[in-house]
Design an enzyme around this catalytic site. Sequence first.
Site: not given
Ligand code: ADP
Length: 447
Positions: A337, A203, A291, A164, A208
Amino acid sequence: MFQKILIANRGEIALRVLRAAKELGIQTVAVHSTADADAMHVRLADESVCIGPPPSRDSYLNIHQIVAACEITGADAVHPGYGFLSENAKFADILAAHNITFIGPSGDHIRIMGDKIEAKRTAKRLGIPVVPGSEGAVSDEKEAKRVAAEIGYPVIIKASAGGGGRGMKVALTEADLEIALQTARTEAGAAFGDDAVYIEKYLQKPRHIEVQIFGDGAGKGVHLGERDCSLQRRHQKVWEEANSPALNAEERSRIGEICANAVANLGYSGAGTIEFLYENGEFYFIEMNTRLQVEHTITEAITGIDLVHEQIRVASGGGLSVTQNDIRFHGHAIECRINAEDPRTFVPSPGTITHFHTPGGLGIRVDSGVYSGYRIPPYYDSLIGKLIVHGRNRVECMMRLRRALDEFVVDGIKTTLPLFRELVGNPDIANGDYDIHWLEKHLAKGE
Ligand code: ADP
């Protein structure tokens, strides 16, 4: 095949699963909290069981009540939907111990992917490209500095147990690193009871992009293309598209094949999503969701494949109904959504829906659990419906979406419909020209 599926969820996803089960001739059991006694999923199911009071932890997250509901009704399988218990390895294990099939992957696969460090290590081993960063957890500041210097600033510190969007901190330079490390660690410890953190390259303007996969549990894997979910607010997806406006056919099949081979080698069973950040033509794995996703519908629109049918088939041992060669992509799809929220402040707007009219016509699908006169309880998430629009190409899809949004009427509460009416007319959106920061920047400008 199963005789009776218990659906351990509520709202639009409970209906979604119920529809697939009915089509396959399987009986359905709805479970509900006392706040959801009048909900549509309860009305449409063959049987229903009240599993507790309104708070989720006492009802939709109450494993004992759900297992008891299976035993009372004789359900031989459980579909968890998304959220709630869908990525709870213990729940999958407990069901297995009761000889009830969990419609999803094994508890062990859920466990691996639920631990971000372990997930990243596994992804790398399976040949999936990952974000450059530390090998596993970083223990102290000295190690953090060494890794950060190696990969280059800016860097992001992330919690291994994260979810989250919590427990993440960016360090722009070495001067920020100490504080970022400490804050991420403290936040992670408080939120997840586990303060392990790792570092990766931050990054700056990624998209995404996520790949829908399916494994049959017996060594076969397929991919169903990608979804672009870059339009987000506070890490919550708002608008999703398939295919991504940013990828060409060659990139699509390259990343798709990598993912399909990975799930095949893992022996993964059921639906899953491999999420990437995408920048300058490169993919970087961030996580895998074990899921069905909210936005699975746009993949269904462009492939014509019912993903819940496939989940049920695979879980019952019937295997996938398609091979990679059977999977073709047709046209373009967008999902909006629709939340019961103020479209400017995003403050939830529970209350009674006095009038609910959904759009129709070619290429339109509305998945929703609400109806005119329905009272939205304040206890759960604010998603009241998903508008999914399909066209032969992106231009046609956008024209149709604009028309569908005009037809949509929800009275009595505030919704995010006005935001989508604005987005569909925006030139950047029309050009598919956006990254994961676009929506928040756009919203900030409007204030
Ligand atoms: P969570 O499980 O908490 O949602 P994620 O690893 O899926 O965590 O990352 C959530 C969001 O955080 C990503 O969609 C992106 O917006 C940002 N994020 C995560 N890792 C990076 C990264 N290495 N560089 C830039 N943004 C990141």
